[in-house]
Design a protein around this motif. Structure first.
Motif, PDB file in Angstrom:
ATOM      1  N   MET A   1      -7.005 -22.667  16.481  1.00 54.47           N
ATOM      2  CA  MET A   1      -7.369 -21.323  16.910  1.00 54.47           C
ATOM      3  C   MET A   1      -6.405 -20.704  17.919  1.00 54.47           C
ATOM      4  N   PRO A   2      -5.994 -21.403  19.006  1.00 54.00           N
ATOM      5  CA  PRO A   2      -5.099 -20.743  19.981  1.00 54.00           C
ATOM      6  C   PRO A   2      -3.796 -20.218  19.362  1.00 54.00           C
ATOM      7  N   PRO A   3      -3.051 -21.020  18.576  1.00 52.32           N
ATOM      8  CA  PRO A   3      -1.827 -20.476  17.958  1.00 52.32           C
ATOM      9  C   PRO A   3      -2.115 -19.330  16.993  1.00 52.32           C
ATOM     10  N   LEU A   4      -3.220 -19.432  16.264  1.00 54.46           N
ATOM     11  CA  LEU A   4      -3.555 -18.366  15.316  1.00 54.46           C
ATOM     12  C   LEU A   4      -3.925 -17.086  16.043  1.00 54.46           C
TER      13      LEU A   4
ATOM     14  N   ILE B   1      -2.742 -16.165  18.942  1.00 52.91           N
ATOM     15  CA  ILE B   1      -1.469 -15.614  19.419  1.00 52.91           C
ATOM     16  C   ILE B   1      -0.748 -14.892  18.278  1.00 52.91           C
ATOM     17  N   ALA B   2      -0.756 -15.496  17.095  1.00 57.51           N
ATOM     18  CA  ALA B   2      -0.116 -14.873  15.932  1.00 57.51           C
ATOM     19  C   ALA B   2      -0.773 -13.542  15.593  1.00 57.51           C
ATOM     20  N   LEU B   3      -2.099 -13.490  15.728  1.00 60.53           N
ATOM     21  CA  LEU B   3      -2.813 -12.257  15.410  1.00 60.53           C
ATOM     22  C   LEU B   3      -2.493 -11.163  16.420  1.00 60.53           C
ATOM     23  N   ILE B   4      -2.411 -11.507  17.701  1.00 58.48           N
ATOM     24  CA  ILE B   4      -2.044 -10.518  18.717  1.00 58.48           C
ATOM     25  C   ILE B   4      -0.619 -10.019  18.474  1.00 58.48           C
ATOM     26  N   LEU B   5       0.280 -10.936  18.135  1.00 56.76           N
ATOM     27  CA  LEU B   5       1.654 -10.543  17.808  1.00 56.76           C
ATOM     28  C   LEU B   5       1.694  -9.632  16.582  1.00 56.76           C
ATOM     29  N   LEU B   6       0.777  -9.854  15.646  1.00 55.05           N
ATOM     30  CA  LEU B   6       0.704  -8.977  14.470  1.00 55.05           C
ATOM     31  C   LEU B   6       0.380  -7.546  14.886  1.00 55.05           C
ATOM     32  N   GLY B   7      -0.521  -7.391  15.864  1.00 52.39           N
ATOM     33  CA  GLY B   7      -0.825  -6.053  16.360  1.00 52.39           C
ATOM     34  C   GLY B   7       0.394  -5.367  16.940  1.00 52.39           C
ATOM     35  N   ALA B   8       1.255  -6.158  17.614  1.00 53.24           N
ATOM     36  CA  ALA B   8       2.467  -5.586  18.190  1.00 53.24           C
ATOM     37  C   ALA B   8       3.520  -5.277  17.125  1.00 53.24           C
ATOM     38  N   SER B   9       3.545  -6.054  16.042  1.00 50.54           N
ATOM     39  CA  SER B   9       4.566  -5.856  15.009  1.00 50.54           C
ATOM     40  C   SER B   9       4.149  -4.834  13.955  1.00 50.54           C
ATOM     41  N   LEU B  10       2.859  -4.502  13.915  1.00 49.45           N
ATOM     42  CA  LEU B  10       2.332  -3.623  12.866  1.00 49.45           C
ATOM     43  C   LEU B  10       3.180  -2.365  12.635  1.00 49.45           C
ATOM     44  N   PRO B  11       3.479  -1.581  13.694  1.00 49.45           N
ATOM     45  CA  PRO B  11       4.253  -0.360  13.455  1.00 49.45           C
ATOM     46  C   PRO B  11       5.756  -0.555  13.565  1.00 49.45           C
TER      47      PRO B  11
ATOM     48  N   LYS C   1      -0.580  -6.096  -2.256  1.00 53.12           N
ATOM     49  CA  LYS C   1      -0.464  -4.906  -1.408  1.00 53.12           C
ATOM     50  C   LYS C   1      -1.788  -4.597  -0.702  1.00 53.12           C
ATOM     51  N   TYR C   2      -2.881  -5.115  -1.242  1.00 53.33           N
ATOM     52  CA  TYR C   2      -4.204  -4.897  -0.638  1.00 53.33           C
ATOM     53  C   TYR C   2      -4.673  -6.124   0.149  1.00 53.33           C
ATOM     54  N   ASP C   3      -3.743  -7.032   0.486  1.00 51.60           N
ATOM     55  CA  ASP C   3      -4.174  -8.293   1.087  1.00 51.60           C
ATOM     56  C   ASP C   3      -4.802  -8.129   2.465  1.00 51.60           C
ATOM     57  N   GLY C   4      -4.590  -6.998   3.119  1.00 53.31           N
ATOM     58  CA  GLY C   4      -5.255  -6.758   4.395  1.00 53.31           C
ATOM     59  C   GLY C   4      -6.765  -6.861   4.280  1.00 53.31           C
ATOM     60  N   LEU C   5      -7.313  -6.414   3.156  1.00 57.83           N
ATOM     61  CA  LEU C   5      -8.758  -6.487   2.936  1.00 57.83           C
ATOM     62  C   LEU C   5      -9.231  -7.938   2.908  1.00 57.83           C
ATOM     63  N   ALA C   6      -8.434  -8.815   2.308  1.00 58.38           N
ATOM     64  CA  ALA C   6      -8.806 -10.228   2.217  1.00 58.38           C
ATOM     65  C   ALA C   6      -8.760 -10.917   3.576  1.00 58.38           C
ATOM     66  N   PHE C   7      -7.920 -10.413   4.475  1.00 60.93           N
ATOM     67  CA  PHE C   7      -7.747 -11.038   5.780  1.00 60.93           C
ATOM     68  C   PHE C   7      -8.816 -10.617   6.799  1.00 60.93           C
ATOM     69  N   VAL C   8      -9.627  -9.609   6.493  1.00 66.49           N
ATOM     70  CA  VAL C   8     -10.576  -9.091   7.483  1.00 66.49           C
ATOM     71  C   VAL C   8     -11.474 -10.184   8.071  1.00 66.49           C
ATOM     72  N   PRO C   9     -12.136 -11.043   7.252  1.00 67.72           N
ATOM     73  CA  PRO C   9     -12.989 -12.076   7.862  1.00 67.72           C
ATOM     74  C   PRO C   9     -12.231 -13.064   8.734  1.00 67.72           C
ATOM     75  N   LEU C  10     -11.004 -13.440   8.338  1.00 63.15           N
ATOM     76  CA  LEU C  10     -10.210 -14.341   9.169  1.00 63.15           C
ATOM     77  C   LEU C  10      -9.862 -13.667  10.488  1.00 63.15           C
ATOM     78  N   PHE C  11      -9.445 -12.410  10.427  1.00 61.65           N
ATOM     79  CA  PHE C  11      -9.156 -11.681  11.662  1.00 61.65           C
ATOM     80  C   PHE C  11     -10.386 -11.681  12.578  1.00 61.65           C
ATOM     81  N   MET C  12     -11.566 -11.481  11.984  1.00 62.74           N
ATOM     82  CA  MET C  12     -12.789 -11.454  12.781  1.00 62.74           C
ATOM     83  C   MET C  12     -13.058 -12.808  13.433  1.00 62.74           C
ATOM     84  N   LEU C  13     -12.797 -13.885  12.702  1.00 62.32           N
ATOM     85  CA  LEU C  13     -12.969 -15.218  13.274  1.00 62.32           C
ATOM     86  C   LEU C  13     -12.074 -15.398  14.494  1.00 62.32           C
ATOM     87  N   LEU C  14     -10.826 -14.984  14.373  1.00 60.15           N
ATOM     88  CA  LEU C  14      -9.878 -15.136  15.469  1.00 60.15           C
ATOM     89  C   LEU C  14     -10.163 -14.184  16.627  1.00 60.15           C
TER      90      LEU C  14
END
Length: 427
Positions: free
Chosen positions: A15-18, A20-30, A94-107
């Motif tokens: 969980m901790p590395p994941l 961190i990866a998710l927070i970094l994703l927020g920074a890399s998004l745009p 291209k729609y994989d963001g939808l599949a990641f929603v529950p994982l994002f919520m877990l993290l």
């Protein structure tokens, strides 16, 4: 079998590395498509090693469940139609963001992680905003790592003018909500400057017409919710007069922006002229005329296969066949997500897409803070507008932002937690 009573307590690995990866994703998004894909690949490992916990969240969180249902419809549609399986499943990604929603919520089960995830996105948009002003004011020449169309007249930085304006409108709205809830004068000043500069950037510097509309809708929603909460604190209720007042304020802002910005004035006038000149399938050269041709011909295809569509990834082939013998230019998408989803997976897919937006709107009032409640419904409004003029769930940056912010806002949804607790008691 015993079920964990809280998503934060679900059995999980790495969980901790994941996180961190998710927070970094927020920074890399745009900022970086390549970095986004790398971080998503890392997060995919979390999906594999925490499948049970992710499944439980998808089962009990109604917004996550709705996202998976829409992705499931597109997955099913990838199995039929004329598109080869490899191409169809490539398009499905291209729609994989939808599949990641529950994982994002877990993290994002911890409030601290949700806060950092949101700040990471706002910081990235702040960097974009700073660079956009530097380029727009000719204090910094466009660099090789910026968007190839970046100029002082179009100071886009990392993304296209459409995507940057869409995201900047959302960032402006979030900054306004932060301003509203800030307690100290210093924080109010910081968020006020951020929101003001971002608003000017959307309306006057970057020529993205969808961003104008999203910004207008979000400003209206911010004014309305702020008014409702202000009156509620004083034991008063809003009525039609308050609604009329908000509409008048919005109309005044539109008129002021129209006359204050030559660029906005020019863009609006150009759209009006192009709308008037359009005729179906005459091979319009204008941007508006081409979009109308895309809409018109996509609707013809939908009428031919309304229930299940032509299959995921089948737009280009079906569209090329439809416009055969006309002067309409070929295109890879209709610039309208409602039409795109319907063409690929039929009215069933469209219904599930609308159900996703409905679920987010319905459950937003049950979030734990006024900020989250108003931000969640604002996100829905933004994408209801965005999907009218772009394939906003299919486009990488916009689609991933929707999944990311949906998870940030709904990870701690109370009905979902109650369902998990009920399952634990029954177990």
């Amino acid at each position: 079998m015993r079920v964990a009573s809280n998503p934060a307590q679900l059995p999980s690995i790495g969980m901790p590395p994941l996180r961190i990866a998710l927070i970094l994703l927020g920074a890399s998004l745009p900022i970086s498509l390549a970095l986004n894909n790398l971080l998503l690949a890392i997060l995919s490992l979390g999906l594999l090693f925490n499948a049970r916990a992710v499944w439980q969240i998808a089962a009990h969180n109604p917004v996550a469940r709705a996202a998976w249902l829409l992705f499931g419809a597109l997955l099913l549609a990838a199995c039929y139609g004329a598109t080869p399986w490899r191409a169809a499943f490539g398009y499905l990604s291209k729609y994989d963001g939808l599949a990641f929603v529950p994982l994002f919520m877990l993290l994002l089960s911890r409030e601290t992680t949700r806060r950092w995830a949101q700040y990471a996105f706002l910081a990235a948009m702040g960097l974009t905003l700073l660079l956009s002003y530097l380029v727009g004011l000719e204090l910094l020449p466009a660099q090789h790592w910026m968007d190839q169309n970046s100029t002082p007249d179009n100071p886009v930085i990392f993304l296209s003018h459409i995507a940057q304006n869409d995201m900047m409108a959302v960032a402006t709205f979030l900054a306004l909500l932060q301003l509203r809830q800030a307690v100290s004068i210093r924080m109010r000043a910081m968020w006020g400057v951020y929101a003001g500069l971002a608003l000017v950037n959307v309306l006057f510097l970057v020529p993205g017409r969808t961003g104008y509309l999203i910004m207008l809708v979000l400003l209206g929603w911010f004014i309305w919710t702020t008014l409702v909460r202000y009156l509620s604190q004083r034991g008063m209720a809003c009525d039609w007069r308050h609604g009329a007042g908000v509409l008048l304020v919005l109309c005044g802002l539109v008129v002021a922006a129209y006359f204050a910005s030559p660029r906005l004035n020019e863009r609006v006038s150009m759209v009006a002229a192009e709308l008037q000149a359009w005729q179906p399938n005459h091979g319009e050269s204008s941007s508006t005329g081409q979009r109308l041709d895309f809409y018109y011909n996509t609707l013809q295809i939908v009428q031919q296969q309304p229930w299940f569509g032509v299959g995921t990834g089948g737009f280009e082939t079906a569209f090329a066949k439809q416009i055969l013998g006309t002067q309409v230019v070929k295109n890879s998408n209709p610039h309208n997500e409602y039409l795109m989803i319907t063409l690929q997976s039929g009215v069933i897919g469209l219904a599930l897409m609308l159900y996703l937006f409905y679920s987010a709107w319905r459950y937003a009032p049950q979030l734990d803070t006024p900020f989250a409640q108003d931000a969640a419904r604002g996100l829905v409004l933004a994408y209801l507008v965005n999907c009218m003029f772009n394939c906003a769930l299919r486009d990488h940056a916009d689609g991933l932002l929707f999944a990311y912010m949906t998870a940030v806002l709904f990870a701690n949804l109370k009905p979902a937690l109650s369902s998990v607790e009920g399952a634990a008691k029954r177990g």
